[in-house]
Write a protein that holds these residues in place. Sequence first.
Motif, PDB file in Angstrom:
ATOM      1  N   LEU A   5       0.822  -1.210   0.000  1.00 35.13           N
ATOM      2  CA  LEU A   5       0.000   0.000   0.000  1.00 35.13           C
ATOM      3  C   LEU A   5       0.857   1.261   0.000  1.00 35.13           C
ATOM      4  O   LEU A   5       0.527   2.245  -0.650  1.00 35.13           O
ATOM      5  N   GLU A   6       1.961   1.220   0.744  1.00 38.76           N
ATOM      6  CA  GLU A   6       2.824   2.393   0.818  1.00 38.76           C
ATOM      7  C   GLU A   6       3.518   2.669  -0.516  1.00 38.76           C
ATOM      8  O   GLU A   6       3.819   3.813  -0.830  1.00 38.76           O
ATOM      9  N   PHE A   7       3.782   1.624  -1.287  1.00 36.61           N
ATOM     10  CA  PHE A   7       4.427   1.794  -2.583  1.00 36.61           C
ATOM     11  C   PHE A   7       3.430   2.010  -3.727  1.00 36.61           C
ATOM     12  O   PHE A   7       3.830   2.321  -4.842  1.00 36.61           O
ATOM     13  N   ALA A   8       2.140   1.834  -3.481  1.00 34.96           N
ATOM     14  CA  ALA A   8       1.133   1.960  -4.533  1.00 34.96           C
ATOM     15  C   ALA A   8       1.174   3.317  -5.245  1.00 34.96           C
ATOM     16  O   ALA A   8       1.127   3.359  -6.484  1.00 34.96           O
ATOM     17  N   ALA A  12       1.937   3.665  -9.199  1.00 31.91           N
ATOM     18  CA  ALA A  12       0.987   4.360 -10.077  1.00 31.91           C
ATOM     19  C   ALA A  12       1.690   5.478 -10.843  1.00 31.91           C
ATOM     20  O   ALA A  12       1.467   5.663 -12.051  1.00 31.91           O
ATOM     21  N   PHE A  13       2.557   6.230 -10.155  1.00 28.85           N
ATOM     22  CA  PHE A  13       3.325   7.302 -10.798  1.00 28.85           C
ATOM     23  C   PHE A  13       4.191   6.742 -11.917  1.00 28.85           C
ATOM     24  O   PHE A  13       4.207   7.272 -13.032  1.00 28.85           O
ATOM     25  N   LEU A  14       4.924   5.680 -11.646  1.00 28.54           N
ATOM     26  CA  LEU A  14       5.833   5.109 -12.643  1.00 28.54           C
ATOM     27  C   LEU A  14       5.092   4.567 -13.859  1.00 28.54           C
ATOM     28  O   LEU A  14       5.544   4.747 -14.997  1.00 28.54           O
ATOM     29  N   LEU A  34      -3.809  10.831  -2.136  1.00 31.52           N
ATOM     30  CA  LEU A  34      -5.079  11.116  -1.458  1.00 31.52           C
ATOM     31  C   LEU A  34      -5.845   9.824  -1.189  1.00 31.52           C
ATOM     32  O   LEU A  34      -6.456   9.670  -0.119  1.00 31.52           O
ATOM     33  N   ALA A  35      -5.797   8.884  -2.125  1.00 32.06           N
ATOM     34  CA  ALA A  35      -6.452   7.584  -1.921  1.00 32.06           C
ATOM     35  C   ALA A  35      -5.797   6.828  -0.765  1.00 32.06           C
ATOM     36  O   ALA A  35      -6.490   6.205   0.051  1.00 32.06           O
TER      37      ALA A  35
END
Length: 157
Positions: A5-8, A12-14, A34-35
């Motif tokens: 979850l912390e890396f999500a 998503a950015f990458l 924000l999610a």
Amino acid sequence: MQTLLEFAPLIAFLIAYRLADIYVATATLMIAMLALLTFDFARTRRIPPMHGISAGLVLLFGGATLLLHDERFIIWKPTVFFWALGVAFLGSMFVGERTLAERFMSAASPDAFARIAAPAWSKVNAAWVAFYASMGGANLWVAFNLPQKIGRATRLN
């Protein structure tokens, strides 16, 4: 699960960066952060301080990136985050009874770290200061010395 979850937001950015550009990726990162905050709050009724700080920086620097259409702002976000953590760890050596390293590690496992002396905690804390300072510097080196976009036809040999 928590680590994923912390890396999500980063994942998503990458993905967005690979499929589109830095501006789409920045907007994606902002929404993902924000999610993550929403998920944190719904699950525990609180927002972890690191998530809150990181989200604040993402929204600040991401907003500036999108508003001014200047990618330099989002590129600086990791450096500012790492250096702020380094300063916090450094400051904890002079303020309060315990360093941040001792507080964090003792909270994770009180019994395992109960017998460690203050001078040892100072060394561990100093190592974290050096780590975060180095990470900020490494981000700047990457940002200003490597190409921002590797095209699909480009191959790394």
